[in-house]
Design a protein around this motif. Sequence first.
Motif, PDB file in Angstrom:
ATOM      1  N   UNK A  67       0.846  -1.189   0.000  1.00  0.00           N
ATOM      2  CA  UNK A  67       0.000   0.000   0.000  1.00  0.00           C
ATOM      3  C   UNK A  67       0.887   1.246   0.000  1.00  0.00           C
ATOM      4  N   UNK A  68       0.553   2.209  -0.867  1.00  0.00           N
ATOM      5  CA  UNK A  68       1.262   3.478  -0.828  1.00  0.00           C
ATOM      6  C   UNK A  68       0.668   4.360   0.268  1.00  0.00           C
ATOM      7  N   UNK A 114      -3.395   2.873  -1.619  1.00  0.00           N
ATOM      8  CA  UNK A 114      -3.665   2.167  -2.865  1.00  0.00           C
ATOM      9  C   UNK A 114      -2.679   1.026  -3.066  1.00  0.00           C
ATOM     10  N   UNK A 115      -3.183  -0.099  -3.572  1.00  0.00           N
ATOM     11  CA  UNK A 115      -2.353  -1.241  -3.941  1.00  0.00           C
ATOM     12  C   UNK A 115      -2.179  -1.236  -5.460  1.00  0.00           C
ATOM     13  N   UNK A 116      -1.273  -2.064  -6.018  1.00  0.00           N
ATOM     14  CA  UNK A 116      -1.146  -2.161  -7.479  1.00  0.00           C
ATOM     15  C   UNK A 116      -2.466  -2.556  -8.153  1.00  0.00           C
ATOM     16  N   UNK A 117      -3.258  -3.436  -7.513  1.00  0.00           N
ATOM     17  CA  UNK A 117      -4.553  -3.808  -8.075  1.00  0.00           C
ATOM     18  C   UNK A 117      -5.493  -2.599  -8.123  1.00  0.00           C
ATOM     19  N   UNK A 118      -5.455  -1.786  -7.090  1.00  0.00           N
ATOM     20  CA  UNK A 118      -6.272  -0.573  -7.081  1.00  0.00           C
ATOM     21  C   UNK A 118      -5.905   0.336  -8.246  1.00  0.00           C
ATOM     22  N   UNK A 149      -8.332   1.505 -11.220  1.00  0.00           N
ATOM     23  CA  UNK A 149      -8.679   2.915 -11.408  1.00  0.00           C
ATOM     24  C   UNK A 149      -8.315   3.414 -12.794  1.00  0.00           C
ATOM     25  N   UNK A 150      -7.208   2.932 -13.319  1.00  0.00           N
ATOM     26  CA  UNK A 150      -6.747   3.421 -14.618  1.00  0.00           C
ATOM     27  C   UNK A 150      -7.143   2.483 -15.764  1.00  0.00           C
ATOM     28  N   UNK A 151      -8.042   1.538 -15.443  1.00  0.00           N
ATOM     29  CA  UNK A 151      -8.658   0.678 -16.443  1.00  0.00           C
ATOM     30  C   UNK A 151      -7.630  -0.132 -17.219  1.00  0.00           C
ATOM     31  N   UNK A 152      -6.678  -0.699 -16.498  1.00  0.00           N
ATOM     32  CA  UNK A 152      -5.699  -1.616 -17.099  1.00  0.00           C
ATOM     33  C   UNK A 152      -6.260  -3.025 -16.932  1.00  0.00           C
TER      34      UNK A 152
END
Length: 590
Positions: free
Chosen positions: A561-562, A566-570, A574-577
């Motif tokens: 978590x940053x 936020x985690x990498x999955x988050x 969020x950025x629709x990857x």
Amino acid sequence: MHKVVGYCSRGKRGTAPSLSPLQLRRGSSRLTAKTGAVCEPPRVLVELPARLIGSTGGKRLDGVTLAESSLSHGFRHFDDQLFHLLCNSSGAVPMSRLLKGLRNAGLWKNDPRLVQSMNKINEHRSQLFHNQDDQGEVHLDREKFVDCIKDNVVLVKRAFTGDFAIPEFSKFCSSVDSIYWACRTNSEGKVASYIPQLGKYSPDYWGVSLCTVDGQRHSIGDVEVPFSLQSSGKPINYALAINELGADFVHQYVGHEPSGESFNCIKLSSENKPHNPMINAGAILIASLIRRNLSLSDRFDFIMNQYRRIMGGEFIGFNNAIFLSEKETANRNYSLGYYLKENRCFPEKTRLDETLDLYFQLCSMEVNVNSGAVLAATLANGGYCPITGEEVLSATSVRNTLSLMHSCGMYDYSGGFAFKVGLPAKSSVSGAVLLVIPNVMGMCLWSPPLESMGNSVRGVQFCEQLVNVFNFHHYDNLRHTSQKVDPRMRYSDVQGNRIVNLLFGAYNGDLTALRRIALASQDMSIADYDGRTALHLAAAEGHLECVRFLVENCSVPVYPKDRWGYSPLDDATRFKRTEVQQYLQEYSET
């Protein structure tokens, strides 16, 4: 050019002004190709010269190390800045805090470059003696503080901003002390006795001193006990001859090749001259060249004064008892002298008796470990004495001297020493070792017990352990020797560069760069100060192959978590990857 993007706590993004890759540091974790309004100022540490970035990133409470950023905000002059950062709650600077800051940077009270400041400090200490606090501390108001540092403000500023050869000096000295104590337990070797006076040294003597090219100094052990130079003076005598007469003239009479024989072997090269100036035959020949048109007394005075300049006025003496002991047991050297004379090796009109007397006198000059370190540091500094700034030796004489010390300086162990340590050095039967780390520092090590080849047992062990810890070996790779420490760099700079390279690779989807970094045994899960990892960036930018590599090959944590939570999955969500999101979800379910 790349853009730095700041995330606000609500997850919106904004674009900061464009910066080059070398200017990006901690804010690089928020890099993205998208742009938008600025929501939060990006946290970017601009690439500054190493000397401007404090090892702790800010002010230390003892006032020893100050970040340059702290020394520039809201002030007009450095003396005002330093006063503000060192002063206590009463608005005055404790004198001990100023002196401690200088000392921890490596500057001693007797440094010739600080003489004006030290005189002012002593003057104010006397004036304020009756105004000491309960702890005996003397406090300086702004006017007196500025008066103390104004004559040497450039040097004081370099000390407090870490603008020296070894920026984290206290940390380096702690490592040196650890090696010193490790070597102290070594009880092998025997004190030289073929010259009776040398046999009187205690085998327990052991001292180490260093002086950097910026005049930073540190010493430990028996550093003020005088000892005779013996063969450790040969490089300086050779440098003085080159300085006076030039290399071409001097090498008409002495070579520059290892002899492959013992230091006192009666043998000449195929060119009918001594092999090099570091063996006795070559050193006797060098003694015949220096100021050869003067009287013997004037020649000795000249050489003694040159040594004093090289050492910046530090201790240099003469031991008449050792001189007489040298002459009484000098049959081998007399034989060498007559052999040289028989083969017409000397310049015309050379008086052999005067030449040998001068040679014995030069061997009988005394230094201590502290002054020997300054001598070695002058060689490391290209002929400029670090504590006076005076040019004493020419660049050519120093280069030639260091070359011969590297190949011929450690008697019959010269090849082994060059292989294991990889630095110019010169030993002597008195137990001294002069070690030169070019462009960094000089060191003097002294311990009388010798090994079979005539080198100090503890001195050689210290040198070998030093280059095992620090990348000082001449052939150490400065870019890829991760197992060793480079004291010329700040740890914060090294760590910052590693983070930047890793995060740029992830941001750009550079799988090759990530593989290279992983093969260098770097921690692939390290984060910047916002808690952003390479996995965060790769997920946010949709680099699926990089995400797979980090998760499957590097085994990085999948849910770091940053600072926004936020985690990498988050980020992928969020950025629709979509592909990255699906992969991380499936991986978490396995």
